[in-house]
Write an enzyme that holds these catalytic residues in place. Structure first.
Site, mmCIF file in Angstrom:
data_model
loop_
_atom_site.group_PDB
_atom_site.id
_atom_site.type_symbol
_atom_site.label_atom_id
_atom_site.label_comp_id
_atom_site.label_asym_id
_atom_site.label_seq_id
_atom_site.Cartn_x
_atom_site.Cartn_y
_atom_site.Cartn_z
ATOM 1 N N ALA A 45 -6.538 73.310 -29.577
ATOM 2 C CA ALA A 45 -5.863 73.260 -28.268
ATOM 3 C C ALA A 45 -4.390 73.619 -28.411
ATOM 4 O O ALA A 45 -3.825 74.356 -27.586
ATOM 5 C CB ALA A 45 -6.018 71.862 -27.662
ATOM 6 N N SER A 46 -3.758 73.135 -29.483
ATOM 7 C CA SER A 46 -2.316 73.406 -29.666
ATOM 8 C C SER A 46 -2.070 74.894 -29.895
ATOM 9 O O SER A 46 -1.068 75.444 -29.425
ATOM 10 C CB SER A 46 -1.750 72.584 -30.835
ATOM 11 O OG SER A 46 -2.172 73.084 -32.091
ATOM 12 N N LYS A 47 -2.962 75.541 -30.603
ATOM 13 C CA LYS A 47 -2.779 76.966 -30.898
ATOM 14 C C LYS A 47 -3.185 77.835 -29.695
ATOM 15 O O LYS A 47 -2.614 78.908 -29.469
ATOM 16 C CB LYS A 47 -3.570 77.351 -32.150
ATOM 17 C CG LYS A 47 -3.060 76.668 -33.423
ATOM 18 C CD LYS A 47 -1.604 77.033 -33.722
ATOM 19 C CE LYS A 47 -1.134 76.553 -35.075
ATOM 20 N NZ LYS A 47 0.240 76.957 -35.395
ATOM 21 N N TYR A 86 -5.886 70.626 -32.882
ATOM 22 C CA TYR A 86 -5.242 71.799 -33.503
ATOM 23 C C TYR A 86 -5.560 73.061 -32.698
ATOM 24 O O TYR A 86 -4.669 73.850 -32.379
ATOM 25 C CB TYR A 86 -5.744 71.947 -34.944
ATOM 26 C CG TYR A 86 -5.137 73.117 -35.682
ATOM 27 C CD1 TYR A 86 -3.876 73.022 -36.258
ATOM 28 C CD2 TYR A 86 -5.825 74.322 -35.816
ATOM 29 C CE1 TYR A 86 -3.306 74.093 -36.935
ATOM 30 C CE2 TYR A 86 -5.268 75.399 -36.489
ATOM 31 C CZ TYR A 86 -4.012 75.273 -37.051
ATOM 32 O OH TYR A 86 -3.443 76.343 -37.714
ATOM 33 N N SER A 96 -3.216 80.756 -34.419
ATOM 34 C CA SER A 96 -4.339 80.707 -35.372
ATOM 35 C C SER A 96 -5.550 81.388 -34.767
ATOM 36 O O SER A 96 -5.810 81.260 -33.559
ATOM 37 C CB SER A 96 -4.711 79.258 -35.699
ATOM 38 O OG SER A 96 -5.887 79.236 -36.474
HETATM 39 N N1 LIG Z 1 -3.118 78.088 -43.762
HETATM 40 C C1 LIG Z 1 -4.010 78.478 -42.882
HETATM 41 O O1 LIG Z 1 -5.223 78.598 -43.181
HETATM 42 C C2 LIG Z 1 -3.592 78.807 -41.456
HETATM 43 C C3 LIG Z 1 -4.517 79.471 -40.640
HETATM 44 C C4 LIG Z 1 -4.148 79.778 -39.337
HETATM 45 C C5 LIG Z 1 -2.881 79.459 -38.878
HETATM 46 N N2 LIG Z 1 -2.013 78.816 -39.700
HETATM 47 C C6 LIG Z 1 -0.672 78.509 -39.171
HETATM 48 O O2 LIG Z 1 0.293 79.187 -39.959
HETATM 49 C C7 LIG Z 1 1.537 78.465 -39.946
HETATM 50 C C8 LIG Z 1 2.038 78.286 -41.380
HETATM 51 O O3 LIG Z 1 1.082 77.562 -42.121
HETATM 52 P P1 LIG Z 1 1.105 77.433 -43.725
HETATM 53 O O4 LIG Z 1 -0.284 77.706 -44.156
HETATM 54 O O5 LIG Z 1 2.237 78.177 -44.284
HETATM 55 O O6 LIG Z 1 1.323 75.846 -43.838
HETATM 56 P P2 LIG Z 1 2.295 74.978 -44.754
HETATM 57 O O7 LIG Z 1 1.826 73.583 -44.594
HETATM 58 O O8 LIG Z 1 2.365 75.568 -46.119
HETATM 59 O O9 LIG Z 1 3.722 75.174 -44.029
HETATM 60 C C9 LIG Z 1 4.038 74.588 -42.786
HETATM 61 C C10 LIG Z 1 5.504 74.183 -42.820
HETATM 62 O O10 LIG Z 1 5.865 73.634 -41.538
HETATM 63 C C11 LIG Z 1 6.793 72.599 -41.788
HETATM 64 N N3 LIG Z 1 6.866 71.621 -40.702
HETATM 65 C C12 LIG Z 1 5.894 70.770 -40.297
HETATM 66 N N4 LIG Z 1 6.368 69.962 -39.328
HETATM 67 C C13 LIG Z 1 7.666 70.294 -39.123
HETATM 68 C C14 LIG Z 1 8.699 69.787 -38.278
HETATM 69 N N5 LIG Z 1 8.480 68.776 -37.418
HETATM 70 N N6 LIG Z 1 9.920 70.366 -38.326
HETATM 71 C C15 LIG Z 1 10.163 71.387 -39.194
HETATM 72 N N7 LIG Z 1 9.229 71.906 -40.023
HETATM 73 C C16 LIG Z 1 7.992 71.348 -40.001
HETATM 74 C C17 LIG Z 1 6.281 71.924 -43.057
HETATM 75 O O11 LIG Z 1 7.297 71.142 -43.685
HETATM 76 C C18 LIG Z 1 5.792 73.101 -43.885
HETATM 77 O O12 LIG Z 1 6.785 73.545 -44.798
HETATM 78 C C19 LIG Z 1 1.240 77.144 -39.210
HETATM 79 O O13 LIG Z 1 1.693 77.239 -37.878
HETATM 80 C C20 LIG Z 1 -0.276 77.061 -39.263
HETATM 81 O O14 LIG Z 1 -0.811 76.285 -38.197
HETATM 82 C C21 LIG Z 1 -2.322 78.495 -40.988
#
Ligand SMILES: NC(=O)c1ccc[n+]([C@@H]2O[C@H](COP(=O)([O-])OP(=O)(O)OC[C@H]3O[C@@H](n4cnc5c(N)ncnc54)[C@H](O)[C@@H]3O)[C@@H](O)[C@H]2O)c1
Length: 253
Positions: free
Chosen positions: A156-158, A154, A141
């Protein structure tokens, strides 16, 4: 077709970015293993559209090493190897002052956003080493380099995801395994609303805080992330490793 017959595992495949990433990889000719905790939406949206020899849908928890070992074994059994691993799965954190963050919240975020990268990489790397080629992509992220208040665990994890990406890029370079990260900016998926603090209006927060913070003026779309993952997986990126791609509309500047 830029990814013809490449075997690709995509985690978080039922989420906003994940579903789009599966779709783009299928369009590029890849054989995709789409995995998530809940897979109904993947079956609904993609199950009927792709042939059995192009798409395998597997329910798995990416924090459980037994689930991951099984996932990789099923992939190898069905498609004969693993060319690409795209780690998309992740969870958000409700913006919370550090003194109110519980141990359970911290551990859960670290486990899903960071430890899962270790578990999935550890499972696919032996296969990739045997093949003498492979690609790993971790979705981190832009918040890791341009933080917002209250997203302490969050972020820290990223940040750890980015450091881990570069650690593996150098470790695996001799094996021609490339490891890169994508830093999405605020993206138009259901996750965005989950970053809002308790009690605030999610739609107003999306507009006032998130969209307004992107210099190009628009939220990132799932297909922006999917397109970056296609490029990093393709031979067009054959000399790219250890890179961190900000797909963020300039948010990180
Ligand atoms: N949406 C944003 O604004 C944003 C910004 C920066 C980074 N991100 C990152 O992008 C990635 C995708 O995000 P998104 O927006 O599509 O979110 P989302 O919530 O639509 O999708 C995340 C998916 O991860 C799955 N998941 C969660 N825990 C799990 C587990 N233990 N085992 C298997 N699957 C699991 C969920 O079921 C979900 O389908 C993530 O890593 C998120 O941190 C998102």
């Amino acid at each position: 077709m830029r990814l013809n017959n490449k075997v690709v595992i995509i985690t978080g495949a039922g989420g906003g970015m994940g579903l789009k990433t599966v779709t783009r990889f299928l369009e590029e000719g890849a054989k995709v293993v789409a995995t998530d905790l809940t897979v109904d939406i993947i079956h609904e949206q993609l199950g009927g559209n792709a042939a059995d020899d192009q798409l395998l849908i597997v329910k798995a928890d990416i924090t459980e090493d037994r689930d991951i070992e099984k996932l990789v074994q099923q992939t190898v059994n069905r498609f004969g190897g693993v060319d690409v691993l795209v780690n998309v799965a992740g969870i958000a954190q409700t913006a919370t002052p550090i003194e109110d963050v519980s141990n359970e919240t911290w551990d859960r975020i670290m486990s899903i956003n960071t430890k899962s990268l270790f578990l999935t990489s550890r499972a696919v790397v032996p296969v990739m080493k045997k093949q003498k080629t492979g690609v790993i992509i971790n979705v981190a992220s832009i918040a890791a380099v341009r933080p917002r208040p209250g997203l302490n665990a969050y972020i820290a994890s990223k940040g750890a995801a980015l450091a881990f990406t570069q650690a593996l890029a150098i470790e695996l370079a001799d094996h021609k395994i490339r490891v890169n990260a994508i830093n999405p900016g605020p993206a138009d998926t259901k996750m965005l609303g989950q970053f809002a603090a308790e009690g605030v209006n999610i739609e107003e927060t999306k507009e006032a805080i998130f969209r307004n913070s992107v210099p190009l003026g628009e939220l990132i779309q799932p297909e922006d992330i999917a397109n970056a993952a296609v490029y990093l997986s393709s031979d067009e990126a054959k000399r790219v490793t250890g890179a961190i791609f900000n797909i963020d509309g300039g948010r990180g500047i």
